[in-house]
Design an enzyme around this catalytic site. Structure first.
Site, mmCIF file in Angstrom:
data_model
loop_
_atom_site.group_PDB
_atom_site.id
_atom_site.type_symbol
_atom_site.label_atom_id
_atom_site.label_comp_id
_atom_site.label_asym_id
_atom_site.label_seq_id
_atom_site.Cartn_x
_atom_site.Cartn_y
_atom_site.Cartn_z
ATOM 1 C CE1 TYR A 53 -4.052 -1.668 -0.489
ATOM 2 C CE2 TYR A 53 -3.107 -3.240 1.076
ATOM 3 C CZ TYR A 53 -4.054 -2.913 0.122
ATOM 4 O OH TYR A 53 -5.013 -3.837 -0.237
ATOM 5 C CG HIS A 104 -13.695 -2.650 -2.228
ATOM 6 N ND1 HIS A 104 -13.556 -3.114 -3.515
ATOM 7 C CD2 HIS A 104 -14.781 -3.281 -1.718
ATOM 8 C CE1 HIS A 104 -14.531 -3.987 -3.775
ATOM 9 N NE2 HIS A 104 -15.287 -4.089 -2.705
HETATM 10 P P1 OAD Z 1 -10.897 -5.307 -12.344
HETATM 11 O O1 OAD Z 1 -9.436 -5.245 -12.609
HETATM 12 O O2 OAD Z 1 -11.483 -6.604 -11.914
HETATM 13 O O3 OAD Z 1 -11.694 -4.839 -13.628
HETATM 14 C C1 OAD Z 1 -11.312 -3.671 -14.307
HETATM 15 C C2 OAD Z 1 -12.284 -3.409 -15.412
HETATM 16 O O4 OAD Z 1 -11.905 -2.190 -16.022
HETATM 17 C C3 OAD Z 1 -12.299 -4.481 -16.503
HETATM 18 O O5 OAD Z 1 -13.629 -4.866 -16.776
HETATM 19 C C4 OAD Z 1 -11.656 -3.777 -17.698
HETATM 20 O O6 OAD Z 1 -12.212 -4.196 -18.960
HETATM 21 C C5 OAD Z 1 -11.998 -2.338 -17.414
HETATM 22 N N1 OAD Z 1 -11.097 -1.354 -18.025
HETATM 23 C C6 OAD Z 1 -9.779 -1.448 -18.338
HETATM 24 N N2 OAD Z 1 -9.339 -0.302 -18.878
HETATM 25 C C7 OAD Z 1 -10.397 0.552 -18.910
HETATM 26 C C8 OAD Z 1 -10.589 1.892 -19.353
HETATM 27 N N3 OAD Z 1 -9.581 2.618 -19.847
HETATM 28 N N4 OAD Z 1 -11.824 2.426 -19.237
HETATM 29 C C9 OAD Z 1 -12.848 1.704 -18.713
HETATM 30 N N5 OAD Z 1 -12.732 0.450 -18.287
HETATM 31 C C10 OAD Z 1 -11.517 -0.132 -18.388
HETATM 32 O O7 OAD Z 1 -11.210 -4.144 -11.284
HETATM 33 P P2 OAD Z 1 -12.512 -3.951 -10.370
HETATM 34 O O8 OAD Z 1 -13.719 -4.484 -11.041
HETATM 35 O O9 OAD Z 1 -12.508 -2.541 -9.914
HETATM 36 O O10 OAD Z 1 -10.753 -4.920 -4.276
HETATM 37 O O11 OAD Z 1 -12.139 -4.884 -9.151
HETATM 38 C C11 OAD Z 1 -12.977 -4.966 -8.038
HETATM 39 C C12 OAD Z 1 -12.170 -5.171 -6.782
HETATM 40 O O12 OAD Z 1 -11.257 -6.268 -6.965
HETATM 41 C C13 OAD Z 1 -11.253 -4.025 -6.432
HETATM 42 O O13 OAD Z 1 -11.920 -2.986 -5.721
HETATM 43 C C14 OAD Z 1 -10.197 -4.665 -5.571
HETATM 44 C C15 OAD Z 1 -9.975 -5.924 -6.374
HETATM 45 O O14 OAD Z 1 -9.513 -7.023 -5.678
HETATM 46 C C16 OAD Z 1 -9.957 -5.023 -3.194
HETATM 47 O O15 OAD Z 1 -8.736 -4.971 -3.231
HETATM 48 C C17 OAD Z 1 -10.703 -5.219 -1.919
#
Ligand code: OAD
Length: 232
Positions: A53, A104
């Site tokens: 972090y 989160h």
């Molecule tokens: P992910 O990494 O799972 O998903 C990221 C999403 O962003 C994917 O669907 C990509 O297609 C999309 N993406 C990539 N580039 C992009 C762009 N330029 N514009 C728009 N979308 C784009 O991340 P999260 O869904 O946020 O939690 O993950 C959820 C949680 O998993 C996080 O909060 C974290 C992680 O483990 C904790 O650490 C507690």
């Protein structure tokens, strides 16, 4: 004024240079989430978690909100906007959004390791702002207890989920930006929206959830937000 609930994930900050978790070469390709972002990982090796972090806080210091964050903030002129974010960065706030609920946790905050989630959230007086500074083993709260990141680790409850459900259940429209919808309970939030509320998703990839209710704008966040603002 219509109520717009916006759920964001790592993708909204990707164009600010902050990596996502599950894309190619994403954070979870390079780190084991069970080591650096789980409650068991914390008690196994606090230094490893603090270092992870510390690096992320430094990256955030050097990042700036992108046009998607700014367009989201600008929607407050037209809607009663609630941003519910899975992101621990502060780019929505820095772009001017005034109503941001962090599901989160928050990267720039810490709290004593012996405090735990309550159903209605953390006791704010036990949460300290560290800005973009580092936190080390031996750094203690005024009560003498080791400080930990104010992050919801895997294996912990999501204290702000109750508030988030309340917001979404009253929304006239739901917009989801940049999330794989693969982490629960956040991924299930849009189901609480009234049947009359349209649900849009801006993401270059198909959603992890196949649901005819989701209107997919298959674009990166900045382009997708420009499109969304034109459309509504
Ligand atoms: P992910 O990494 O799972 O998903 C990221 C999403 O962003 C994917 O669907 C990509 O297609 C999309 N993406 C990539 N580039 C992009 C762009 N330029 N514009 C728009 N979308 C784009 O991340 P999260 O869904 O946020 O939690 O993950 C959820 C949680 O998993 C996080 O909060 C974290 C992680 O483990 C904790 O650490 C507690």
């Amino acid at each position: 004024m219509d109520r717009l609930a916006i759920l964001t994930g790592a993708g909204v900050s990707a164009e600010s240079g902050l990596g996502t978790f599950r894309d190619n070469d994403g954070l979870w390709d390079n780190y084991d989430p069970m080591e650096v972002a789980s409650i068991d990982g914390w008690y196994r090796n606090r230094k490893k978690v603090l270092d992870f972090y510390n690096i992320r806080r430094k990256q955030l210091e050097n990042a700036a909100p992108n046009e998607a964050h700014k367009l989201i903030a600008s929607l407050e002129k037209r809607f009663k906007v609630d941003v519910i974010t899975q992101n621990v960065d502060n780019l929505h706030e820095r772009a001017g959004s005034t109503n941001v609920l962090h599901l989160h946790g928050e990267l720039c905050k810490v709290r004593p390791e012996n405090t735990f989630c309550e159903v209605d959230g953390f006791s704010e007086k036990e949460v300290y702002d560290v800005g973009y500074g580092e936190v080390h083993l031996g750094d203690k709260a005024p009560n003498g207890v080791q400080l930990r990141p104010h992050i919801v680790f895997f294996g912990e409850a999501v204290p702000n989920m109750t508030k988030a459900v309340e917001i979404v259940s009253k929304a006239d429209m739901v917009l989801i930006v940049g999330t794989s919808l693969s982490v629960y309970p956040a991924a299930s939030l849009y189901h609480y929206a009234p049947d009359s509320a349209p649900v849009y998703l801006i993401d270059p990839k198909a959603p992890g959830i196949a649901d005819a209710r989701i209107r997919h704008i298959k674009m990166v966040a900045t382009d997708g937000m420009r499109e969304f603002v034109k459309m509504i």
